[in-house]
Design a protein around this motif. Sequence first.
Motif, PDB file in Angstrom:
ATOM      1  N   ILE A  97       9.896   9.157  -3.545  1.00  0.00           N
ATOM      2  CA  ILE A  97       8.745   8.272  -3.741  1.00  0.00           C
ATOM      3  C   ILE A  97       9.200   6.818  -3.690  1.00  0.00           C
ATOM      4  O   ILE A  97      10.224   6.449  -4.272  1.00  0.00           O
ATOM      5  N   VAL A  98       8.438   6.002  -2.969  1.00  0.00           N
ATOM      6  CA  VAL A  98       8.716   4.565  -2.889  1.00  0.00           C
ATOM      7  C   VAL A  98       8.173   3.905  -4.155  1.00  0.00           C
ATOM      8  O   VAL A  98       7.020   4.127  -4.536  1.00  0.00           O
TER       9      VAL A  98
ATOM     10  N   LEU B 197      17.317   3.523  -0.203  1.00  0.00           N
ATOM     11  CA  LEU B 197      16.329   2.845  -1.052  1.00  0.00           C
ATOM     12  C   LEU B 197      17.088   2.150  -2.167  1.00  0.00           C
ATOM     13  O   LEU B 197      17.886   2.785  -2.867  1.00  0.00           O
ATOM     14  N   LEU B 198      16.875   0.863  -2.333  1.00  0.00           N
ATOM     15  CA  LEU B 198      17.527   0.104  -3.393  1.00  0.00           C
ATOM     16  C   LEU B 198      16.475  -0.403  -4.367  1.00  0.00           C
ATOM     17  O   LEU B 198      15.565  -1.141  -3.976  1.00  0.00           O
ATOM     18  N   GLY B 199      16.583   0.015  -5.619  1.00  0.00           N
ATOM     19  CA  GLY B 199      15.685  -0.467  -6.654  1.00  0.00           C
ATOM     20  C   GLY B 199      16.463  -1.213  -7.709  1.00  0.00           C
ATOM     21  O   GLY B 199      17.690  -1.319  -7.639  1.00  0.00           O
ATOM     22  N   SER B 200      15.774  -1.724  -8.703  1.00  0.00           N
ATOM     23  CA  SER B 200      16.454  -2.482  -9.749  1.00  0.00           C
ATOM     24  C   SER B 200      17.400  -1.590 -10.554  1.00  0.00           C
ATOM     25  O   SER B 200      18.438  -2.042 -11.041  1.00  0.00           O
ATOM     26  N   ASN B 201      17.055  -0.306 -10.682  1.00  0.00           N
ATOM     27  CA  ASN B 201      17.890   0.598 -11.464  1.00  0.00           C
ATOM     28  C   ASN B 201      18.318   1.845 -10.698  1.00  0.00           C
ATOM     29  O   ASN B 201      18.706   2.842 -11.303  1.00  0.00           O
TER      30      ASN B 201
ATOM     31  N   LYS C 218      13.853  -2.018  -2.117  1.00  0.00           N
ATOM     32  CA  LYS C 218      14.273  -2.559  -0.825  1.00  0.00           C
ATOM     33  C   LYS C 218      14.649  -1.363   0.026  1.00  0.00           C
ATOM     34  O   LYS C 218      15.351  -0.468  -0.449  1.00  0.00           O
ATOM     35  N   LEU C 219      14.161  -1.305   1.262  1.00  0.00           N
ATOM     36  CA  LEU C 219      14.393  -0.169   2.127  1.00  0.00           C
ATOM     37  C   LEU C 219      15.286  -0.565   3.296  1.00  0.00           C
ATOM     38  O   LEU C 219      15.049  -1.590   3.936  1.00  0.00           O
ATOM     39  N   LEU C 220      16.305   0.251   3.552  1.00  0.00           N
ATOM     40  CA  LEU C 220      17.195   0.042   4.691  1.00  0.00           C
ATOM     41  C   LEU C 220      16.812   1.030   5.785  1.00  0.00           C
ATOM     42  O   LEU C 220      16.906   2.244   5.599  1.00  0.00           O
ATOM     43  N   PHE C 221      16.349   0.506   6.920  1.00  0.00           N
ATOM     44  CA  PHE C 221      15.930   1.338   8.041  1.00  0.00           C
ATOM     45  C   PHE C 221      17.012   1.359   9.118  1.00  0.00           C
ATOM     46  O   PHE C 221      17.721   0.377   9.314  1.00  0.00           O
ATOM     47  N   ILE C 222      17.084   2.497   9.827  1.00  0.00           N
ATOM     48  CA  ILE C 222      17.988   2.619  10.961  1.00  0.00           C
ATOM     49  C   ILE C 222      17.224   3.228  12.130  1.00  0.00           C
ATOM     50  O   ILE C 222      16.427   4.150  11.956  1.00  0.00           O
ATOM     51  N   GLY C 223      17.435   2.659  13.313  1.00  0.00           N
ATOM     52  CA  GLY C 223      16.781   3.150  14.525  1.00  0.00           C
ATOM     53  C   GLY C 223      17.301   2.371  15.717  1.00  0.00           C
ATOM     54  O   GLY C 223      18.131   1.461  15.571  1.00  0.00           O
TER      55      GLY C 223
ATOM     56  N   SER D 120       0.813  -1.221   0.000  1.00  0.00           N
ATOM     57  CA  SER D 120       0.000   0.000   0.000  1.00  0.00           C
ATOM     58  C   SER D 120       0.846   1.271   0.000  1.00  0.00           C
ATOM     59  O   SER D 120       0.316   2.370  -0.180  1.00  0.00           O
ATOM     60  N   ILE D 121       2.151   1.142   0.203  1.00  0.00           N
ATOM     61  CA  ILE D 121       2.994   2.356   0.265  1.00  0.00           C
ATOM     62  C   ILE D 121       3.663   2.675  -1.072  1.00  0.00           C
ATOM     63  O   ILE D 121       4.340   3.695  -1.189  1.00  0.00           O
ATOM     64  N   ILE D 122       3.448   1.840  -2.092  1.00  0.00           N
ATOM     65  CA  ILE D 122       4.015   2.112  -3.414  1.00  0.00           C
ATOM     66  C   ILE D 122       3.412   3.415  -3.958  1.00  0.00           C
ATOM     67  O   ILE D 122       2.196   3.623  -3.897  1.00  0.00           O
ATOM     68  N   GLY D 123       4.286   4.271  -4.449  1.00  0.00           N
ATOM     69  CA  GLY D 123       3.838   5.538  -5.012  1.00  0.00           C
ATOM     70  C   GLY D 123       3.710   6.663  -4.007  1.00  0.00           C
ATOM     71  O   GLY D 123       3.397   7.798  -4.385  1.00  0.00           O
ATOM     72  N   LYS D 124       3.968   6.384  -2.741  1.00  0.00           N
ATOM     73  CA  LYS D 124       3.860   7.410  -1.710  1.00  0.00           C
ATOM     74  C   LYS D 124       5.239   7.988  -1.381  1.00  0.00           C
ATOM     75  O   LYS D 124       6.255   7.326  -1.547  1.00  0.00           O
ATOM     76  N   THR D 125       5.248   9.223  -0.893  1.00  0.00           N
ATOM     77  CA  THR D 125       6.507   9.835  -0.486  1.00  0.00           C
ATOM     78  C   THR D 125       6.853   9.383   0.931  1.00  0.00           C
ATOM     79  O   THR D 125       5.974   9.032   1.725  1.00  0.00           O
ATOM     80  N   LEU D 126       8.139   9.410   1.253  1.00  0.00           N
ATOM     81  CA  LEU D 126       8.568   9.056   2.604  1.00  0.00           C
ATOM     82  C   LEU D 126       7.977  10.017   3.633  1.00  0.00           C
ATOM     83  O   LEU D 126       7.640   9.622   4.748  1.00  0.00           O
ATOM     84  N   ARG D 127       7.832  11.289   3.248  1.00  0.00           N
ATOM     85  CA  ARG D 127       7.254  12.257   4.186  1.00  0.00           C
ATOM     86  C   ARG D 127       5.824  11.866   4.550  1.00  0.00           C
ATOM     87  O   ARG D 127       5.431  11.912   5.718  1.00  0.00           O
ATOM     88  N   SER D 128       5.040  11.474   3.560  1.00  0.00           N
ATOM     89  CA  SER D 128       3.643  11.113   3.827  1.00  0.00           C
ATOM     90  C   SER D 128       3.536   9.839   4.664  1.00  0.00           C
ATOM     91  O   SER D 128       2.564   9.655   5.392  1.00  0.00           O
ATOM     92  N   LEU D 129       4.542   8.979   4.574  1.00  0.00           N
ATOM     93  CA  LEU D 129       4.524   7.731   5.352  1.00  0.00           C
ATOM     94  C   LEU D 129       4.911   7.977   6.816  1.00  0.00           C
ATOM     95  O   LEU D 129       4.508   7.219   7.699  1.00  0.00           O
ATOM     96  N   GLY D 130       5.697   9.017   7.070  1.00  0.00           N
ATOM     97  CA  GLY D 130       5.994   9.443   8.436  1.00  0.00           C
ATOM     98  C   GLY D 130       6.661   8.405   9.318  1.00  0.00           C
ATOM     99  O   GLY D 130       6.356   8.313  10.511  1.00  0.00           O
ATOM    100  N   PHE D 131       7.597   7.644   8.771  1.00  0.00           N
ATOM    101  CA  PHE D 131       8.256   6.604   9.567  1.00  0.00           C
ATOM    102  C   PHE D 131       9.009   7.212  10.763  1.00  0.00           C
ATOM    103  O   PHE D 131       8.947   6.669  11.862  1.00  0.00           O
TER     104      PHE D 131
END
Length: 198
Positions: free
Chosen positions: A69-70, A54-58, A75-80, A32-43
Amino acid sequence: MRKHRESAPDDSRTWFDEDLQLVYYDLQNDSSIIGKTLRSLGFRESYGCNVLQLLGSNRTVDMPGGEQIVEKGDKLLFIGTASQLQVFDAAVRQRSLGLERCDLPQSLREFMLDNHQNKPEQQFLSLAITIDKHSPILGTSLKAADLRNKWSCLVVGLERGAFTITNPHVSLVFEENDLLWVLGKQKMMNTLIREEIL
């Protein structure tokens, strides 16, 4: 980081590179997060953790900003901190975000040791910056300093006297003699040298 730790031995001290952890998540095709910005997701706002990469195919996007935009296949690398990532992982399942954890989290220290096996241009670097009276960010907040865009880095820790602040909040205001720990790549190093920060 290792040299700094050895120069100030204190067995009771918790070092932020032990407390901070990193973990990869694969984005599912029906997320459900495809096409959304990281800001809007508020992680960061909701869970305190940051997307480091963010790692994509290209594409590879290091220290992505809020406007990033996701995309499908990312593939997302999170740190916390360990507790922040535990809360985030629970939220991923409860909210059905379509993210699947790739492996168990590893500490920043372990990550940096493994990271040295990568090509130089792919390696993450961790640097310490002393905030002195001439520092351009003295007296400004982490948010206002906008170091992600200005220095191409992510602030992961701050030492203030005997206190260590892991993954500091954006409202934190820099004070003289703060020791700021940042994470980035060669672009960060080049910027800091050019601006005579290092």
